[in-house]
Write a protein that holds these residues in place. Structure first.
Motif, PDB file in Angstrom:
ATOM      1  N   VAL A 139       0.837  -1.213   0.000  1.00 12.28           N
ATOM      2  CA  VAL A 139       0.000   0.000   0.000  1.00 12.28           C
ATOM      3  C   VAL A 139       0.867   1.257   0.000  1.00 12.28           C
ATOM      4  CG1 VAL A 139      -1.675   1.345   1.328  1.00 12.28           C
ATOM      5  CG2 VAL A 139      -1.931  -1.148   1.144  1.00 12.28           C
ATOM      6  N   LEU A 140       1.880   1.265   0.855  1.00 14.78           N
ATOM      7  CA  LEU A 140       2.677   2.482   1.043  1.00 14.78           C
ATOM      8  C   LEU A 140       3.588   2.802  -0.142  1.00 14.78           C
ATOM      9  CD1 LEU A 140       3.717   2.318   4.807  1.00 14.78           C
ATOM     10  CD2 LEU A 140       2.236   3.995   3.712  1.00 14.78           C
ATOM     11  N   LEU A 141       4.165   1.797  -0.777  1.00 15.84           N
ATOM     12  CA  LEU A 141       5.107   2.072  -1.864  1.00 15.84           C
ATOM     13  C   LEU A 141       4.478   2.923  -2.975  1.00 15.84           C
ATOM     14  CD1 LEU A 141       7.061  -1.311  -2.126  1.00 15.84           C
ATOM     15  CD2 LEU A 141       8.001   0.917  -1.479  1.00 15.84           C
ATOM     16  N   PRO A 142       3.330   2.530  -3.542  1.00 16.50           N
ATOM     17  CA  PRO A 142       2.747   3.399  -4.579  1.00 16.50           C
ATOM     18  C   PRO A 142       2.163   4.691  -4.008  1.00 16.50           C
ATOM     19  CG  PRO A 142       1.318   1.515  -4.157  1.00 16.50           C
ATOM     20  CD  PRO A 142       2.581   1.273  -3.396  1.00 16.50           C
ATOM     21  N   ALA A 143       1.617   4.625  -2.779  1.00 18.02           N
ATOM     22  CA  ALA A 143       1.026   5.826  -2.181  1.00 18.02           C
ATOM     23  C   ALA A 143       2.081   6.909  -1.961  1.00 18.02           C
ATOM     24  CB  ALA A 143       0.342   5.472  -0.861  1.00 18.02           C
ATOM     25  N   VAL A 144       3.231   6.501  -1.425  1.00 20.20           N
ATOM     26  CA  VAL A 144       4.294   7.479  -1.168  1.00 20.20           C
ATOM     27  C   VAL A 144       4.902   7.962  -2.479  1.00 20.20           C
ATOM     28  CG1 VAL A 144       6.559   7.804  -0.086  1.00 20.20           C
ATOM     29  CG2 VAL A 144       4.762   6.581   1.131  1.00 20.20           C
ATOM     30  N   PHE A 145       4.894   7.115  -3.503  1.00 21.80           N
ATOM     31  CA  PHE A 145       5.365   7.545  -4.817  1.00 21.80           C
ATOM     32  C   PHE A 145       4.476   8.685  -5.337  1.00 21.80           C
ATOM     33  CE2 PHE A 145       8.286   4.869  -7.648  1.00 21.80           C
ATOM     34  CZ  PHE A 145       8.866   5.994  -8.200  1.00 21.80           C
ATOM     35  N   LEU A 146       3.166   8.546  -5.143  1.00 18.69           N
ATOM     36  CA  LEU A 146       2.235   9.607  -5.552  1.00 18.69           C
ATOM     37  C   LEU A 146       2.492  10.889  -4.762  1.00 18.69           C
ATOM     38  CD1 LEU A 146      -1.065   7.537  -5.886  1.00 18.69           C
ATOM     39  CD2 LEU A 146       0.170   8.653  -7.753  1.00 18.69           C
ATOM     40  N   VAL A 147       2.773  10.737  -3.467  1.00 20.68           N
ATOM     41  CA  VAL A 147       3.078  11.900  -2.635  1.00 20.68           C
ATOM     42  C   VAL A 147       4.378  12.553  -3.099  1.00 20.68           C
ATOM     43  CG1 VAL A 147       3.632  12.672  -0.298  1.00 20.68           C
ATOM     44  CG2 VAL A 147       1.826  10.988  -0.649  1.00 20.68           C
ATOM     45  N   MET A 148       5.372  11.732  -3.452  1.00 13.93           N
ATOM     46  CA  MET A 148       6.637  12.262  -3.960  1.00 13.93           C
ATOM     47  C   MET A 148       6.402  13.050  -5.242  1.00 13.93           C
ATOM     48  SD  MET A 148       9.905  12.463  -3.421  1.00 13.93           S
ATOM     49  CE  MET A 148      11.488  12.716  -4.246  1.00 13.93           C
ATOM     50  N   ALA A 149       5.524  12.543  -6.104  1.00 10.08           N
ATOM     51  CA  ALA A 149       5.208  13.261  -7.340  1.00 10.08           C
ATOM     52  C   ALA A 149       4.604  14.625  -7.031  1.00 10.08           C
ATOM     53  CB  ALA A 149       4.247  12.432  -8.196  1.00 10.08           C
ATOM     54  N   ALA A 150       3.706  14.664  -6.035  1.00 13.33           N
ATOM     55  CA  ALA A 150       3.100  15.939  -5.639  1.00 13.33           C
ATOM     56  C   ALA A 150       4.145  16.881  -5.052  1.00 13.33           C
ATOM     57  CB  ALA A 150       1.983  15.687  -4.626  1.00 13.33           C
ATOM     58  N   ALA A 151       5.072  16.333  -4.267  1.00 12.89           N
ATOM     59  CA  ALA A 151       6.121  17.161  -3.662  1.00 12.89           C
ATOM     60  C   ALA A 151       7.025  17.765  -4.731  1.00 12.89           C
ATOM     61  CB  ALA A 151       6.946  16.327  -2.683  1.00 12.89           C
ATOM     62  N   VAL A 152       7.425  16.957  -5.709  1.00 10.94           N
ATOM     63  CA  VAL A 152       8.283  17.457  -6.783  1.00 10.94           C
ATOM     64  C   VAL A 152       7.552  18.535  -7.575  1.00 10.94           C
ATOM     65  CG1 VAL A 152       9.390  16.838  -8.969  1.00 10.94           C
ATOM     66  CG2 VAL A 152       9.673  15.370  -6.970  1.00 10.94           C
ATOM     67  N   ARG A 153       6.253  18.334  -7.792  1.00 14.88           N
ATOM     68  CA  ARG A 153       5.475  19.297  -8.571  1.00 14.88           C
ATOM     69  C   ARG A 153       5.311  20.625  -7.830  1.00 14.88           C
ATOM     70  NH1 ARG A 153       1.572  16.258  -9.400  1.00 14.88           N
ATOM     71  NH2 ARG A 153      -0.030  16.990  -7.970  1.00 14.88           N
ATOM     72  N   HIS A 154       5.031  20.569  -6.533  1.00 17.79           N
ATOM     73  CA  HIS A 154       4.727  21.788  -5.776  1.00 17.79           C
ATOM     74  C   HIS A 154       5.934  22.401  -5.068  1.00 17.79           C
ATOM     75  CE1 HIS A 154       0.483  21.327  -6.536  1.00 17.79           C
ATOM     76  NE2 HIS A 154       0.456  20.128  -5.979  1.00 17.79           N
ATOM     77  N   ALA A 155       6.910  21.558  -4.676  1.00 12.28           N
ATOM     78  CA  ALA A 155       8.045  22.065  -3.892  1.00 12.28           C
ATOM     79  C   ALA A 155       9.364  22.001  -4.647  1.00 12.28           C
ATOM     80  CB  ALA A 155       8.175  21.288  -2.579  1.00 12.28           C
ATOM     81  N   GLY A 156       9.429  21.244  -5.758  1.00 11.43           N
ATOM     82  CA  GLY A 156      10.645  21.163  -6.536  1.00 11.43           C
ATOM     83  C   GLY A 156      11.500  19.959  -6.182  1.00 11.43           C
ATOM     84  N   ILE A 157      12.448  19.669  -7.075  1.00  9.42           N
ATOM     85  CA  ILE A 157      13.321  18.513  -6.913  1.00  9.42           C
ATOM     86  C   ILE A 157      14.235  18.658  -5.703  1.00  9.42           C
ATOM     87  CG2 ILE A 157      15.272  17.273  -7.956  1.00  9.42           C
ATOM     88  CD1 ILE A 157      14.014  17.780 -10.680  1.00  9.42           C
ATOM     89  N   ILE A 158      14.794  19.851  -5.513  1.00 11.97           N
ATOM     90  CA  ILE A 158      15.797  20.035  -4.460  1.00 11.97           C
ATOM     91  C   ILE A 158      15.223  19.734  -3.089  1.00 11.97           C
ATOM     92  CG2 ILE A 158      17.424  21.653  -3.414  1.00 11.97           C
ATOM     93  CD1 ILE A 158      17.377  23.246  -6.034  1.00 11.97           C
ATOM     94  N   ARG A 159      14.110  20.366  -2.756  1.00  8.09           N
ATOM     95  CA  ARG A 159      13.522  20.187  -1.427  1.00  8.09           C
ATOM     96  C   ARG A 159      12.957  18.777  -1.267  1.00  8.09           C
ATOM     97  NH1 ARG A 159       9.448  25.053  -1.278  1.00  8.09           N
ATOM     98  NH2 ARG A 159       9.136  24.512   0.921  1.00  8.09           N
ATOM     99  N   SER A 160      12.393  18.218  -2.335  1.00  5.41           N
ATOM    100  CA  SER A 160      11.794  16.874  -2.249  1.00  5.41           C
ATOM    101  C   SER A 160      12.856  15.802  -2.020  1.00  5.41           C
ATOM    102  CB  SER A 160      11.001  16.568  -3.526  1.00  5.41           C
ATOM    103  OG  SER A 160       9.964  17.503  -3.719  1.00  5.41           O
ATOM    104  N   ASP A 161      13.950  15.850  -2.795  1.00  2.00           N
ATOM    105  CA  ASP A 161      15.020  14.859  -2.622  1.00  2.00           C
ATOM    106  C   ASP A 161      15.657  14.971  -1.237  1.00  2.00           C
ATOM    107  OD1 ASP A 161      14.771  13.552  -4.999  1.00  2.00           O
ATOM    108  OD2 ASP A 161      16.372  14.613  -6.039  1.00  2.00           O
ATOM    109  N   THR A 162      15.822  16.207  -0.767  1.00  2.00           N
ATOM    110  CA  THR A 162      16.419  16.388   0.560  1.00  2.00           C
ATOM    111  C   THR A 162      15.489  15.853   1.647  1.00  2.00           C
ATOM    112  OG1 THR A 162      17.538  18.377  -0.247  1.00  2.00           O
ATOM    113  CG2 THR A 162      17.482  18.049   2.137  1.00  2.00           C
TER     114      THR A 162
END
Length: 285
Positions: free
Chosen positions: A70-93
């Motif tokens: 459940v968590l693996l795809p769910a967190v992937f979706l959250v990561m996509a939202a983070a990259v879209r709204h906060a950018g690569i730098i802040r999301s990867d960190t």
């Protein structure tokens, strides 16, 4: 050395893919679903888990696997939202700072001893996270976008931290890591495909599914070369740990700023510096 470089590049490439997904008109959920099929196939082909004992899991083991599915795809979706709204730098960190959560859980829940250096590292990491969550005051963006960025970054941090705890608990149960990884990928694919099918508004398209195969290769490439790095340096896990985390933060910052013109406030930049400092303090023995 090439194993470090490949693992870091694949990790940041996943964030780049998620950043470009909307521009490419890719449905991220469909791409993630197809990606887990590709990752499952690559895991089976390259890591060769033991199929004879694949389903020989305890009740607790199956519970952990379901949570991972459940968590693996769910967190992937959250990561996509983070990259879209906060950018690569802040999301990867934020993703790399998630290492604090399993360390804190080991200390607070599982009763493991904690060195003062690691306690300082955890405190530093939390300060870094606070700096990363700080919005740029001069940025022209709707307040709603800023809130989405904040919650997405927190979701990335908590989500990847919990996934790390689940993998560590599975390892303690004696399950082989490669078998656990394969089952997690398969369950993740089944669950997200089931969710997409249950949504009546899902419109399948070949572009998203094809792009998902690329996403699966990138995601698995990160894992594969990270495992290979540990195999090449079995007596120096600190080198692998440090190189991977600091490398991803540094390359993510270069790519985000250089190719996508992401702008960070001074507080955000301080957060990246604190994050690297925290990783150094949190080196395993």
């Amino acid at each position: 050395m090439h194993t470090f470089i490949f693992s870091i590049v694949f990790s940041v490439s996943v964030s780049v893919f998620l950043k470009l997904a909307r521009r490419w008109e890719v449905d991220v959920a469909q791409a993630i679903a197809a990606g887990y099929i590709a990752a499952s196939a690559l895991c089976l082909l390259l890591l060769r888990p033991s199929l004879g004992t694949l389903l020989a899991q305890s009740a607790m083991g199956w519970g952990i696997l379901v949570l991972l599915g459940v968590l693996l795809p769910a967190v992937f979706l959250v990561m996509a939202a983070a990259v879209r709204h906060a950018g690569i730098i802040r999301s990867d960190t934020a993703q790399r700072l998630s290492l604090v959560i399993p360390l804190a859980a080991a200390f607070l829940i599982f009763g493991e001893s904690m060195l003062p250096k690691k306690l300082v590292g955890i405190a530093l990491a939390l300060c870094a996270l606070g700096c990363l969550l700080q919005r740029q005051e001069q940025a022209v963006e709707p307040a709603d976008t800023g809130r989405r960025a904040l919650w997405a970054l927190l979701g990335v941090w908590v989500g990847y931290g919990v996934i790390d705890i689940l993998f560590k608990q599975m390892a303690r149960l004696g399950a082989g890591f490669t078998s656990t990884l394969l089952l997690s990928f398969v369950l993740a694919a089944l669950l997200i495909f089931g969710w997409l099918i249950a949504r009546r508004r899902t419109r399948w398209n070949a572009r998203s599914l094809g792009a998902g195969l690329l996403l699966g290769v990138l995601n698995f490439g990160n894992i594969f070369f990270y495992i290979r790095a540990h195999q090449y340096f079995p007596d120096d896990p600190t080198l692998v740990f440090a190189s991977m985390n600091i490398g991803v933060i540094s390359l993510g910052a270069l790519v985000g700023a250089g190719f996508f013109h992401e702008r960070l406030s001074r507080v955000n930049m301080l957060g990246i510096v604190l994050a690297i400092g925290a990783i150094v303090l949190l080196f395993p023995k």
